[in-house]
Scaffold this motif. Structure first.
Motif, short mmCIF file in Angstrom:
data_model
loop_
_atom_site.label_atom_id
_atom_site.label_comp_id
_atom_site.label_asym_id
_atom_site.label_seq_id
_atom_site.Cartn_x
_atom_site.Cartn_y
_atom_site.Cartn_z
N GLY A 1 2.74 4.01 -6.45
CA GLY A 1 3.39 2.83 -5.89
C GLY A 1 4.14 2.05 -6.95
O GLY A 1 4.19 2.44 -8.12
N TYR B 1 0.24 -3.98 -8.79
CA TYR B 1 0.82 -2.95 -7.95
C TYR B 1 1.24 -3.56 -6.62
O TYR B 1 0.59 -4.46 -6.12
CB TYR B 1 -0.18 -1.82 -7.68
CG TYR B 1 -0.49 -0.97 -8.89
CD1 TYR B 1 0.26 0.17 -9.15
CD2 TYR B 1 -1.51 -1.31 -9.75
CE1 TYR B 1 -0.03 0.96 -10.25
CE2 TYR B 1 -1.80 -0.53 -10.85
CZ TYR B 1 -1.06 0.60 -11.10
OH TYR B 1 -1.34 1.37 -12.19
N ASP C 1 1.76 -2.39 -2.80
CA ASP C 1 1.43 -1.28 -1.93
C ASP C 1 2.09 -1.41 -0.56
O ASP C 1 2.51 -2.48 -0.15
CB ASP C 1 -0.09 -1.21 -1.71
CG ASP C 1 -0.82 -0.72 -2.93
OD1 ASP C 1 -0.24 0.04 -3.71
OD2 ASP C 1 -1.99 -1.12 -3.11
N GLY C 2 2.12 -0.28 0.15
CA GLY C 2 2.52 -0.24 1.55
C GLY C 2 3.91 -0.75 1.84
O GLY C 2 4.87 -0.44 1.14
N GLN D 1 6.57 -2.48 -0.66
CA GLN D 1 7.35 -1.77 -1.67
C GLN D 1 8.84 -2.00 -1.50
O GLN D 1 9.54 -2.30 -2.46
CB GLN D 1 7.05 -0.27 -1.64
CG GLN D 1 5.69 0.08 -2.16
CD GLN D 1 5.44 1.57 -2.14
OE1 GLN D 1 6.28 2.34 -1.70
NE2 GLN D 1 4.28 1.96 -2.60
#
Length: 101
Positions: free
Chosen positions: A51, A83, A85-86, A89
């Motif tokens: 990611g 990070y 995520d999902g 992004q």
């Protein structure tokens, strides 16, 4: 993951490992980097195999970039690593893309 050679025959590559090593908050070595989307002396946005990764700090500099192996080295004082995520992004990429044009 399948890639295609010049004659369009599929070439299978093993998924790449993703590792992060921070030394005294002054140097970072990251593997599994697919792309460096943007960077300046306070923030890096990297697309990794796990990611999007955001690195924030002070006096950050790209020390080494090996596109073939997906390895990146950064020096400077690291304050934050996170990070995205999902679904976030694309939002992150779009937001940072607008900032660094």
């Amino acid at each position: 993951m399948n890639y295609y050679s010049k004659d369009q025959a599929p070439v299978t590559r093993a998924p790449q490992d993703h590792n992060v090593r921070i030394n005294n908050r002054k140097e970072m070595e990251i593997t599994g980097v697919k792309e460096v989307d943007s960077f300046d002396n306070e923030e890096f946005l990297l697309e990794t195999v796990m990611g999007y990764m955001i690195i924030r700090g002070q006096n950050l500099q790209l020390k080494n970039l090996d596109v073939g192996s997906g390895a990146v080295s950064i020096k400077g004082k690291v304050y934050e690593l996170s990070y995205v995520d999902g679904d976030s992004q694309e939002k992150a990429k779009g937001f940072f893309g607008k900032l660094f044009k």
